[in-house]
Design an enzyme around this catalytic site. Structure first.
Site, PDB file in Angstrom:
ATOM      1  N   LYS A  87      14.188  20.560  19.525  1.00 48.80           N
ATOM      2  CA  LYS A  87      15.480  20.299  18.868  1.00 48.80           C
ATOM      3  C   LYS A  87      16.618  20.888  19.692  1.00 48.80           C
ATOM      4  O   LYS A  87      17.628  20.243  19.908  1.00 48.80           O
ATOM      5  CB  LYS A  87      15.532  20.909  17.468  1.00 48.80           C
ATOM      6  CG  LYS A  87      14.718  20.258  16.391  1.00 48.80           C
ATOM      7  CD  LYS A  87      15.137  18.869  15.987  1.00 48.80           C
ATOM      8  CE  LYS A  87      14.395  17.864  16.846  1.00 48.80           C
ATOM      9  NZ  LYS A  87      13.200  17.328  16.323  1.00 48.80           N
TER      10      LYS A  87
ATOM     11  N   GLU B 145      17.258  18.896  22.926  1.00 47.25           N
ATOM     12  CA  GLU B 145      17.780  17.550  22.670  1.00 47.25           C
ATOM     13  C   GLU B 145      19.258  17.564  22.316  1.00 47.25           C
ATOM     14  O   GLU B 145      20.014  16.725  22.810  1.00 47.25           O
ATOM     15  CB  GLU B 145      17.011  16.894  21.508  1.00 47.25           C
ATOM     16  CG  GLU B 145      15.616  16.459  21.866  1.00 47.25           C
ATOM     17  CD  GLU B 145      14.897  15.837  20.688  1.00 47.25           C
ATOM     18  OE1 GLU B 145      14.371  14.732  20.834  1.00 47.25           O
ATOM     19  OE2 GLU B 145      14.866  16.454  19.612  1.00 47.25           O
TER      20      GLU B 145
ATOM     21  N   GLU C 109       8.652  22.647  18.311  1.00 46.18           N
ATOM     22  CA  GLU C 109       9.602  21.737  17.660  1.00 46.18           C
ATOM     23  C   GLU C 109      11.019  22.336  17.707  1.00 46.18           C
ATOM     24  O   GLU C 109      11.996  21.619  17.952  1.00 46.18           O
ATOM     25  CB  GLU C 109       9.139  21.468  16.224  1.00 46.18           C
ATOM     26  CG  GLU C 109      10.138  20.740  15.338  1.00 46.18           C
ATOM     27  CD  GLU C 109      10.520  19.354  15.821  1.00 46.18           C
ATOM     28  OE1 GLU C 109       9.941  18.861  16.804  1.00 46.18           O
ATOM     29  OE2 GLU C 109      11.451  18.778  15.225  1.00 46.18           O
TER      30      GLU C 109
ATOM     31  N   CYS D 279      17.318  -0.476  22.958  1.00 47.06           N
ATOM     32  CA  CYS D 279      17.976  -1.780  22.795  1.00 47.06           C
ATOM     33  C   CYS D 279      17.892  -2.274  21.354  1.00 47.06           C
ATOM     34  O   CYS D 279      16.908  -2.007  20.662  1.00 47.06           O
ATOM     35  CB  CYS D 279      17.287  -2.828  23.659  1.00 47.06           C
ATOM     36  SG  CYS D 279      17.340  -2.488  25.405  1.00 47.06           S
TER      37      CYS D 279
ATOM     38  N   ASN E 207      14.853  -7.285  24.223  1.00 38.53           N
ATOM     39  CA  ASN E 207      14.384  -5.898  24.278  1.00 38.53           C
ATOM     40  C   ASN E 207      13.021  -5.921  24.954  1.00 38.53           C
ATOM     41  O   ASN E 207      12.194  -6.755  24.612  1.00 38.53           O
ATOM     42  CB  ASN E 207      14.193  -5.310  22.871  1.00 38.53           C
ATOM     43  CG  ASN E 207      15.492  -5.216  22.104  1.00 38.53           C
ATOM     44  OD1 ASN E 207      16.557  -5.403  22.668  1.00 38.53           O
ATOM     45  ND2 ASN E 207      15.387  -4.938  20.817  1.00 38.53           N
ATOM     46  N   GLY E 208      12.776  -4.986  25.860  1.00 40.50           N
ATOM     47  CA  GLY E 208      11.466  -4.958  26.510  1.00 40.50           C
ATOM     48  C   GLY E 208      11.608  -5.070  28.015  1.00 40.50           C
ATOM     49  O   GLY E 208      12.706  -4.894  28.562  1.00 40.50           O
TER      50      GLY E 208
ATOM     51  N   LYS F  15      16.800   6.427  19.787  1.00 38.20           N
ATOM     52  CA  LYS F  15      15.972   6.473  18.590  1.00 38.20           C
ATOM     53  C   LYS F  15      14.953   5.361  18.713  1.00 38.20           C
ATOM     54  O   LYS F  15      15.306   4.229  18.992  1.00 38.20           O
ATOM     55  CB  LYS F  15      16.863   6.226  17.371  1.00 38.20           C
ATOM     56  CG  LYS F  15      16.173   6.449  16.033  1.00 38.20           C
ATOM     57  CD  LYS F  15      16.192   7.891  15.680  1.00 38.20           C
ATOM     58  CE  LYS F  15      15.548   8.204  14.356  1.00 38.20           C
ATOM     59  NZ  LYS F  15      15.115   9.615  14.302  1.00 38.20           N
TER      60      LYS F  15
ATOM     61  N   TRP G 278      19.970  -0.635  26.376  1.00 33.95           N
ATOM     62  CA  TRP G 278      19.601   0.687  26.911  1.00 33.95           C
ATOM     63  C   TRP G 278      18.948   0.387  28.251  1.00 33.95           C
ATOM     64  O   TRP G 278      17.852  -0.180  28.286  1.00 33.95           O
ATOM     65  CB  TRP G 278      18.630   1.359  25.945  1.00 33.95           C
ATOM     66  CG  TRP G 278      18.468   2.822  26.097  1.00 33.95           C
ATOM     67  CD1 TRP G 278      19.355   3.800  25.748  1.00 33.95           C
ATOM     68  CD2 TRP G 278      17.303   3.517  26.575  1.00 33.95           C
ATOM     69  NE1 TRP G 278      18.823   5.038  25.985  1.00 33.95           N
ATOM     70  CE2 TRP G 278      17.567   4.892  26.493  1.00 33.95           C
ATOM     71  CE3 TRP G 278      16.064   3.098  27.065  1.00 33.95           C
ATOM     72  CZ2 TRP G 278      16.643   5.861  26.884  1.00 33.95           C
ATOM     73  CZ3 TRP G 278      15.151   4.048  27.455  1.00 33.95           C
ATOM     74  CH2 TRP G 278      15.446   5.422  27.363  1.00 33.95           C
TER      75      TRP G 278
ATOM     76  N   HIS H  72       1.211  35.764  30.905  1.00 34.79           N
ATOM     77  CA  HIS H  72       0.531  35.070  32.000  1.00 34.79           C
ATOM     78  C   HIS H  72       1.516  34.316  32.886  1.00 34.79           C
ATOM     79  O   HIS H  72       1.112  33.410  33.611  1.00 34.79           O
ATOM     80  CB  HIS H  72      -0.542  34.133  31.449  1.00 34.79           C
ATOM     81  CG  HIS H  72      -1.621  34.855  30.698  1.00 34.79           C
ATOM     82  ND1 HIS H  72      -2.486  35.728  31.320  1.00 34.79           N
ATOM     83  CD2 HIS H  72      -1.944  34.879  29.386  1.00 34.79           C
ATOM     84  CE1 HIS H  72      -3.312  36.238  30.416  1.00 34.79           C
ATOM     85  NE2 HIS H  72      -3.003  35.747  29.235  1.00 34.79           N
TER      86      HIS H  72
ATOM     87  N   ARG I 283      20.695   4.060  17.520  1.00 36.81           N
ATOM     88  CA  ARG I 283      19.473   4.033  18.316  1.00 36.81           C
ATOM     89  C   ARG I 283      19.704   4.462  19.760  1.00 36.81           C
ATOM     90  O   ARG I 283      18.751   4.687  20.497  1.00 36.81           O
ATOM     91  CB  ARG I 283      18.884   2.613  18.300  1.00 36.81           C
ATOM     92  CG  ARG I 283      18.574   2.123  16.903  1.00 36.81           C
ATOM     93  CD  ARG I 283      18.196   0.676  16.926  1.00 36.81           C
ATOM     94  NE  ARG I 283      16.982   0.485  17.684  1.00 36.81           N
ATOM     95  CZ  ARG I 283      15.765   0.514  17.158  1.00 36.81           C
ATOM     96  NH1 ARG I 283      15.619   0.743  15.880  1.00 36.81           N
ATOM     97  NH2 ARG I 283      14.705   0.328  17.906  1.00 36.81           N
TER      98      ARG I 283
HETATM   99  C1  F6R Z   1      12.646  14.289  18.578  1.00 38.54           C
HETATM  100  C2  F6R Z   1      12.573  12.860  18.408  1.00 38.54           C
HETATM  101  C3  F6R Z   1      11.629  12.086  19.266  1.00 38.54           C
HETATM  102  C4  F6R Z   1      10.717  11.265  18.358  1.00 38.54           C
HETATM  103  C5  F6R Z   1       9.727  10.439  19.188  1.00 38.54           C
HETATM  104  C6  F6R Z   1       8.769   9.652  18.288  1.00 38.54           C
HETATM  105  O1  F6R Z   1      13.623  14.848  17.779  1.00 38.54           O
HETATM  106  O2  F6R Z   1      13.230  12.324  17.570  1.00 38.54           O
HETATM  107  O3  F6R Z   1      10.898  12.932  20.074  1.00 38.54           O
HETATM  108  O4  F6R Z   1      10.039  12.166  17.542  1.00 38.54           O
HETATM  109  O5  F6R Z   1      10.415   9.542  20.002  1.00 38.54           O
HETATM  110  O6  F6R Z   1       9.444   8.771  17.455  1.00 38.54           O
HETATM  111  P1  F6R Z   1       8.725   8.145  16.194  1.00 38.54           P
HETATM  112  O7  F6R Z   1       8.471   9.244  15.229  1.00 38.54           O
HETATM  113  O8  F6R Z   1       9.690   7.133  15.673  1.00 38.54           O
HETATM  114  O9  F6R Z   1       7.440   7.534  16.660  1.00 38.54           O
END
Ligand code: F6R
Length: 606
Positions: free
Chosen positions: A485, A488, A481, A2, A99-100, A601, A73, A504, A27
């Site tokens: 990626k 996602e 990682e 949000c 937000n919240g 985000k 959101w 295993h 976001r």
């Molecule tokens: C992965 C991604 C998320 C953030 C996670 C933490 O590509 O972007 O997994 O890494 O939500 O976000 P921050 O770093 O803002 O605490």
């Protein structure tokens, strides 16, 4: 997640707020809305979908010089026009964006319904609007909102507008960020500085439990108990242009390309070639404090947690201090032991991730020492930690982290060298690593220049629905990682495994249709990793190796070779092709790369 934006001043508010909503789009959200005040009335427009769909209701034509707007959101209630914010009381005089989560929303809704309020949405937020309307006794709006908040249990970043009080907007914060932007005869506010930078870089961060009355000529802040608080404005170090996509088709691609410069900024002024160590001006812990550290615990979520996992390997290898990374979201709930000789590190791009913040607060409450590795200057986690290493990576707009993963891992390397040089890391080793960090940005640039080769690797995923990512030690964190990626942005199912764990269980899933990406540095574990490759190949699984040049006792189906730098820092470079690989698989599959489905985000809720 949000987003909130608000304006009060002399200009027409609607165009400013709509542009602010576009700034918050990155976001992730499912609906948007706006409320503009003028001539004793509020005009409200809200709509499920993108901000451009809200634009079709023509809110830009709403006349008025104050207002609030929101991107939602969904948490309580499906994404729909009626659940979009702002929410109003029955008369339409007051509007609220939030937000919240209001935890006691059901109980309040029942009480308010008994008192005759008619609810028009399924949201928890709507209770605020009805509460404020019922509790308005003619006091200043901030007092009325403060009293209403006294009835609320939960987290909020909140903004309220009253059609009949055109000179004041009220915002409040408890667990969800809010920043005031100071203009010339006008004021702005937002949940994210990205929505403000076009208008002002002078900002004030609200703290939890604070409420602000915002007027065109300034603001006043106080606690919920009514005590005045004094705030010092700070400057956002980002320019508006940094948020533009420029020549790139996706922010993700732009941010991958920005890595050489971003890493240079993370390193800037921090390499000490005299003592062959690193200089970390944001640490308040001196050499003696750091010598007392017996363990390191690194906390973060998602990519930030995985950067922490890379950091844990670096710290354990270079400083010989036991170090471990854990998802902050797990740590905060498991009544963890907090020890005085452990150094806690919170990693976060946004500095606003709720779970990471909660872990930081829990550690502080238990007396632990914590520092932050954070990108957004002045963010809540940065302020809560009070010390640490800023990444200076520039704004990250794509939902998935790329450049800030790399910069967080680089910041970890800086810390690991610093801790190591206070202990047994020799001058020669320090010099070797400092030299390697100096050239790291150029090595990243050289890998990025070979993007077409990586785009070809992406073809290995044609027809695949599953993939394995395999690595050992720090290579496992890089594999994890890479898998994160890929899932996602491409929506392919990708699982990361430590190389040693395949036999295993997961080997049962290896098939011609399941590519395995193997992170294969030419280090002292190379021979072990080759055995893993053989195991995969023996079961007919295609192998894509991300590796260093040199004879390999087996052939890979596809490979991408990068020159080795220094074994401790090579994982950082091995990650770069994996970012491009995920990007190109997503491109081939035609997904929404910058705003993947279901993701946001900066996850500012539990
Ligand atoms: C992965 C991604 C998320 C953030 C996670 C933490 O590509 O972007 O997994 O890494 O939500 O976000 P921050 O770093 O803002 O605490």
């Amino acid at each position: 997640m949000c987003g909130i934006v608000g304006y009060i001043g002399k200009r027409q508010a609607a165009p400013i707020l709509l542009e602010g909503l576009h700034r918050l789009e990155y976001r992730g959200y499912d609906s948007a809305g706006i409320a503009i005040g003028g001539k004793g009335k509020l005009r409200v427009a809200k709509r499920k979908g993108r901000v451009r769909e809200l634009d079709t209701l023509q809110p830009q034509k709403f006349k008025g010089t104050f207002g609030i707007a929101h991107t939602r959101w969904a948490t309580h209630g499906e994404p729909s026009d009626r659940n979009a914010h702002p929410h109003c009381d029955g008369s339409g005089r007051y509007a609220v964006v939030h937000n919240g989560i209001v935890e006691n929303a059901a109980a309040l809704r029942a009480q308010l319904t008994d008192r005759g309020c008619i609810f028009t949405s399924d949201t928890d937020t709507e209770v605020f609007a009805h509460l404020i309307a019922l509790m308005d006794d003619g006091s200043p709006l901030e007092s009325v909102v403060g009293a209403a908040l006294g009835r609320i249990v939960g987290a909020y970043g909140l903004a309220v507008v009253d059609a009949e009080r055109p000179d004041t907007l009220v915002v409040a914060r408890n667990g969800s960020p809010l920043v005031l932007g100071i203009g010339d005869g006008e004021m702005f506010f937002a949940s994210d500085p990205a929505a403000l930078v076009r208008h002002t870089t002078s900002v004030v961060h609200l703290d939890d439990g604070e409420i602000a009355a915002v007027r065109a000529d300034g603001y006043e802040t106080r606690t919920l108990d009514g005590a005045t608080t004094v705030k010092t404005p700070s400057t956002i170090p980002w320019k508006d242009e940094a948020f533009e996509k420029g020549e790139y088709t996706h922010y993700m691609r732009k941010e991958i390309a920005e890595q050489p410069d971003a890493v240079r900024r993370t390193l800037g002024g921090r390499l000490d070639t005299r003592f062959q160590t690193t200089h970390l001006g944001g640490l308040q812990l001196g050499a003696r404090d750091l010598l007392d550290v017996r363990r390191v615990k690194i906390l973060g979520c998602g990519a930030a947690y995985l950067a922490g996992a890379v950091g844990a390997h670096l710290i354990e290898t270079l400083a010989r201090i036991p170090a471990h990374a854990e998802p902050a979201s797990e740590f905060r709930y498991r009544n963890a032991v907090v020890e005085r000789d452990t150094l806690y590190i919170a990693v976060s791009q946004s500095g606003e991730t709720f779970d990471t913040l909660a872990a930081v607060q829990e550690i502080k409450r238990k007396g632990g020492r914590i520092l932050g590795i954070v990108n957004v200057v002045g963010s809540t986690i940065a302020r809560e930690c009070g010390q640490g290493i800023y990444l200076h990576a520039g704004p990250e707009v794509a939902v998935v982290s790329t450049k800030t993963f790399t910069c967080s891992a680089v910041a970890m390397a800086l810390l690991a060298i610093h801790l190591g040089r206070l202990r047994d890391l020799s001058v020669a080793s320090g010099a070797r690593l400092v030299r390697a960090l100096q050239v790291l940005p150029d090595h990243i640039a050289a890998i990025l220049a070979r993007e077409p080769e990586i785009a070809q690797l992406a073809e290995a995923f044609a027809g695949a629905e599953h993939a394995f990512y395999v690595g050992r030690a720090a290579g496992h964190a890089i594999a994890a990682e890479g898998a994160l990626k890929l899932k996602e942005v491409s929506y392919l199912h990708a699982e990361a495994y430590p190389a040693s764990e395949l036999k295993h269980g997961p080997l049962a899933l290896i098939s011609l249709q399941t590519p395995s990406v193997v992170v294969l540095p030419r280090d002292d574990l190379f021979a072990k990793n080759i055995s893993t490759v053989e195991e995969i190949k023996a079961r007919g699984g295609p192998v894509i190796a991300i590796t260093h040049p040199g004879e390999a006792p087996t052939t890979f189906d596809r490979s991408f070779e990068i020159p080795a730098l220094e074994p401790e820092l090579d994982p950082l470079l091995l990650n770069i092709p994996l970012q491009l690989l995920a990007y190109h698989v997503a491109l081939q599959r035609g997904t929404n790369i910058d705003q993947p489905r279901n993701l946001a985000k900066s996850v500012t809720v539990e």
